[in-house]
Design a protein around this motif. Sequence first.
Motif, short mmCIF file in Angstrom:
data_model
loop_
_atom_site.label_atom_id
_atom_site.label_comp_id
_atom_site.label_asym_id
_atom_site.label_seq_id
_atom_site.Cartn_x
_atom_site.Cartn_y
_atom_site.Cartn_z
N GLY A 183 1.79 -2.86 3.77
CA GLY A 183 0.66 -2.60 2.90
C GLY A 183 -0.66 -2.75 3.63
O GLY A 183 -0.71 -2.69 4.86
N ARG A 196 0.26 -3.19 -1.91
CA ARG A 196 1.62 -2.99 -1.42
C ARG A 196 1.93 -1.50 -1.35
O ARG A 196 1.83 -0.81 -2.35
CB ARG A 196 2.61 -3.69 -2.35
CG ARG A 196 2.43 -5.17 -2.40
CD ARG A 196 3.36 -5.77 -3.42
NE ARG A 196 3.21 -7.21 -3.48
CZ ARG A 196 3.65 -7.95 -4.46
NH1 ARG A 196 4.29 -7.40 -5.49
NH2 ARG A 196 3.48 -9.25 -4.44
N HIS A 197 2.33 -1.05 -0.17
CA HIS A 197 2.64 0.37 0.01
C HIS A 197 4.13 0.68 -0.10
O HIS A 197 4.52 1.62 -0.76
CB HIS A 197 2.16 0.88 1.38
CG HIS A 197 0.70 0.74 1.61
ND1 HIS A 197 -0.25 1.18 0.73
CD2 HIS A 197 0.02 0.20 2.65
CE1 HIS A 197 -1.45 0.93 1.21
NE2 HIS A 197 -1.32 0.33 2.37
#
Length: 118
Positions: free
Chosen positions: A69, A52-53
């Motif tokens: 992400g 997850r970004h």
Amino acid sequence: MAAGDGDRQWRSVPDALMSAWGDVFDASQEGETLSAPCPVCGATTLHRWFDRHRADPRIIAGLPWWGQGSQWQWCSSCRCYLHASGWVPVWWETAIEVDPSTLTHTPAPIEDVIERMR
């Protein structure tokens, strides 16, 4: 095997099986390990992992997403894989922690963590 050492051994999903590969992963919300057989080799050693970004919850095409992400999909047996950027589904939960600085295009660093957990 150290993270990244197996990069040479990983290979892309064959074009002719890309649709079947996508169907298997799209149909599953099992988490890191899928019960379906690999469309390439038939082994039941398929995995996925999301990084997850950025949180950006939204509904797209009627489905809830956590945010943006990256995703890795791979077979530990034949070492075919797919890596992509996109949306992370809200159902995604994992106990696997991978140092972001070790991540590569291939799933080698993630596979290494899973192997150490076994």
